[in-house]
Design a protein around this motif. Structure first.
Motif, PDB file in Angstrom:
ATOM      1  N   MET A 134       0.809  -1.212   0.000  1.00  0.00           N
ATOM      2  CA  MET A 134       0.000   0.000   0.000  1.00  0.00           C
ATOM      3  C   MET A 134       0.849   1.273   0.000  1.00  0.00           C
ATOM      4  SD  MET A 134      -2.945   1.423  -0.072  1.00  0.00           S
ATOM      5  CE  MET A 134      -4.004   0.004   0.123  1.00  0.00           C
ATOM      6  N   SER A 135       1.942   1.264   0.743  1.00  0.00           N
ATOM      7  CA  SER A 135       2.775   2.467   0.847  1.00  0.00           C
ATOM      8  C   SER A 135       3.911   2.496  -0.169  1.00  0.00           C
ATOM      9  CB  SER A 135       3.369   2.563   2.260  1.00  0.00           C
ATOM     10  OG  SER A 135       4.171   1.426   2.549  1.00  0.00           O
ATOM     11  N   SER A 136       4.120   1.407  -0.906  1.00  0.00           N
ATOM     12  CA  SER A 136       5.265   1.310  -1.816  1.00  0.00           C
ATOM     13  C   SER A 136       5.309   2.382  -2.906  1.00  0.00           C
ATOM     14  CB  SER A 136       5.316  -0.077  -2.463  1.00  0.00           C
ATOM     15  OG  SER A 136       5.624  -1.055  -1.505  1.00  0.00           O
ATOM     16  N   PRO A 137       4.180   2.721  -3.570  1.00  0.00           N
ATOM     17  CA  PRO A 137       4.252   3.766  -4.602  1.00  0.00           C
ATOM     18  C   PRO A 137       4.794   5.089  -4.060  1.00  0.00           C
ATOM     19  CG  PRO A 137       2.194   2.576  -4.800  1.00  0.00           C
ATOM     20  CD  PRO A 137       2.834   2.121  -3.519  1.00  0.00           C
ATOM     21  N   PHE A 138       4.446   5.408  -2.823  1.00  0.00           N
ATOM     22  CA  PHE A 138       4.894   6.663  -2.228  1.00  0.00           C
ATOM     23  C   PHE A 138       6.345   6.578  -1.765  1.00  0.00           C
ATOM     24  CE2 PHE A 138       0.357   6.078  -1.722  1.00  0.00           C
ATOM     25  CZ  PHE A 138      -0.129   7.227  -2.333  1.00  0.00           C
ATOM     26  N   PHE A 163       3.964   9.077   2.566  1.00  0.00           N
ATOM     27  CA  PHE A 163       4.509   7.722   2.678  1.00  0.00           C
ATOM     28  C   PHE A 163       4.542   7.271   4.130  1.00  0.00           C
ATOM     29  CE2 PHE A 163       8.594   5.575   3.761  1.00  0.00           C
ATOM     30  CZ  PHE A 163       8.205   4.287   3.400  1.00  0.00           C
ATOM     31  N   ALA A 164       5.052   8.136   5.017  1.00  0.00           N
ATOM     32  CA  ALA A 164       5.164   7.783   6.436  1.00  0.00           C
ATOM     33  C   ALA A 164       3.794   7.509   7.056  1.00  0.00           C
ATOM     34  CB  ALA A 164       5.872   8.906   7.191  1.00  0.00           C
ATOM     35  N   ALA A 165       2.797   8.330   6.695  1.00  0.00           N
ATOM     36  CA  ALA A 165       1.455   8.167   7.260  1.00  0.00           C
ATOM     37  C   ALA A 165       0.819   6.850   6.809  1.00  0.00           C
ATOM     38  CB  ALA A 165       0.582   9.350   6.841  1.00  0.00           C
ATOM     39  N   ILE A 166       0.901   6.565   5.505  1.00  0.00           N
ATOM     40  CA  ILE A 166       0.307   5.326   4.978  1.00  0.00           C
ATOM     41  C   ILE A 166       1.042   4.105   5.522  1.00  0.00           C
ATOM     42  CG2 ILE A 166      -0.124   3.979   2.882  1.00  0.00           C
ATOM     43  CD1 ILE A 166      -0.496   6.636   1.417  1.00  0.00           C
ATOM     44  N   PHE A 167       2.381   4.174   5.588  1.00  0.00           N
ATOM     45  CA  PHE A 167       3.178   3.075   6.128  1.00  0.00           C
ATOM     46  C   PHE A 167       2.781   2.798   7.577  1.00  0.00           C
ATOM     47  CE2 PHE A 167       6.687   1.090   8.275  1.00  0.00           C
ATOM     48  CZ  PHE A 167       7.283   0.262   7.342  1.00  0.00           C
ATOM     49  N   THR A 168       2.633   3.851   8.365  1.00  0.00           N
ATOM     50  CA  THR A 168       2.313   3.700   9.784  1.00  0.00           C
ATOM     51  C   THR A 168       0.962   3.028   9.980  1.00  0.00           C
ATOM     52  OG1 THR A 168       3.618   5.665  10.361  1.00  0.00           O
ATOM     53  CG2 THR A 168       1.967   4.935  11.959  1.00  0.00           C
ATOM     54  N   VAL A 169      -0.057   3.507   9.263  1.00  0.00           N
ATOM     55  CA  VAL A 169      -1.396   2.919   9.404  1.00  0.00           C
ATOM     56  C   VAL A 169      -1.414   1.477   8.898  1.00  0.00           C
ATOM     57  CG1 VAL A 169      -3.797   3.075   8.657  1.00  0.00           C
ATOM     58  CG2 VAL A 169      -2.552   5.154   9.256  1.00  0.00           C
ATOM     59  N   ALA A 170      -0.807   1.256   7.723  1.00  0.00           N
ATOM     60  CA  ALA A 170      -0.848  -0.077   7.115  1.00  0.00           C
ATOM     61  C   ALA A 170      -0.017  -1.090   7.882  1.00  0.00           C
ATOM     62  CB  ALA A 170      -0.366   0.004   5.664  1.00  0.00           C
ATOM     63  N   ARG A 171       1.220  -0.719   8.184  1.00  0.00           N
ATOM     64  CA  ARG A 171       2.157  -1.698   8.761  1.00  0.00           C
ATOM     65  C   ARG A 171       2.101  -1.794  10.280  1.00  0.00           C
ATOM     66  NH1 ARG A 171       6.799  -3.674   5.388  1.00  0.00           N
ATOM     67  NH2 ARG A 171       6.385  -2.877   3.300  1.00  0.00           N
TER      68      ARG A 171
END
Length: 234
Positions: A134-138, A163-171
């Motif tokens: 989910m965060s890879s494109p960013f 990127f940091a926000a999506i990574f945090t929520v997803a991972r």
């Protein structure tokens, strides 16, 4: 592993390689890593799309757990396995060789291969794929922007924060839940080990990303203060 899955993996490796060669020719003025990141961005987009389409019930995305994988889930995992094989080889020729990235690739390859071999745990594996990509494109966007000359700009900072926000929520929010359900269900030990390994690696990357964002924001604040101070002196 089914014959059509093997074909998907084989054709996938060839297709990703061809895509890289095309990107290398079209964007020849940029680096090897630039072209590889473009391919990685395409894969992440396709992987998230296929993972979303393979969910059997959005009311319970991880259901049925520890069950036989559906054909759509098998194909989704096969596409990503082909990409991971391509990428780990490609990184050996580029500049993205790092211990944590290599461990991530190896753990993912072993885990997905086990899932395809047992033809089980499709829901959990596709869920993990959805979260990790989910965060890879960013992630790649921020590096692409730097090479295109947008380092230390507002748009690059926005890409960093997104990127940091999506990574945090997803991972770090959804990821632990998927890991817990994978470990709790009657899944093969190899797949449980993959789930735990990826979550530990995600936690390691989370702290690195948090430090990066803190540094970027501090640097930008210091720069703004310096410009204001210089303006007053003038």
């Amino acid at each position: 592993m089914e014959e059509n899955v093997k074909k998907t993996v084989g054709l996938g490796v060839i297709s990703w390689t061809i895509a890289f060669v095309i990107a290398r020719r079209v964007f020849s003025k940029y680096s090897f890593d630039f072209s590889n990141r473009l391919v990685s961005t395409v894969h992440a987009t396709i992987a998230v799309t296929l993972a979303s389409l393979s969910v059997q019930d959005w009311k319970c995305p991880l259901c049925p757990m520890a069950s036989t994988s559906s054909p759509a889930q098998m194909q989704t995992l096969a596409v990503t396995l082909s990409y991971l094989v391509y990428d780990i080889i490609c990184c050996l020729f580029g500049e993205r060789v790092s211990l944590d990235n290599t461990i991530h690739h190896l753990v993912s390859i072993v885990g997905i291969s086990a899932g395809l071999y047992y033809q089980k745990c499709g829901s959990e594996l596709v869920g993990a794929l959805w979260v990790t990509e989910m965060s890879s494109p960013f992630l790649h966007l921020r590096e692409l922007l730097k090479e295109m000359g947008y380092r230390d700009t507002a748009i690059n900072l926005a890409a960093d924060i997104l990127f940091a926000a999506i990574f945090t929520v997803a991972r770090m929010v959804v990821g632990p839940y998927i890991t817990y359900t994978t470990l709790s269900a009657e899944n093969p030990p190899m797949i449980k080990a993959m789930g735990l390994g990826l979550q530990l690696l995600s936690a390691f990357w989370f702290f690195k990303i948090a430090r990066m964002i803190k540094y970027k924001l501090k640097k930008r604040t210091t720069t703004k203060h310096g410009i204001k101070h210089a303006g007053k002196l003038e």
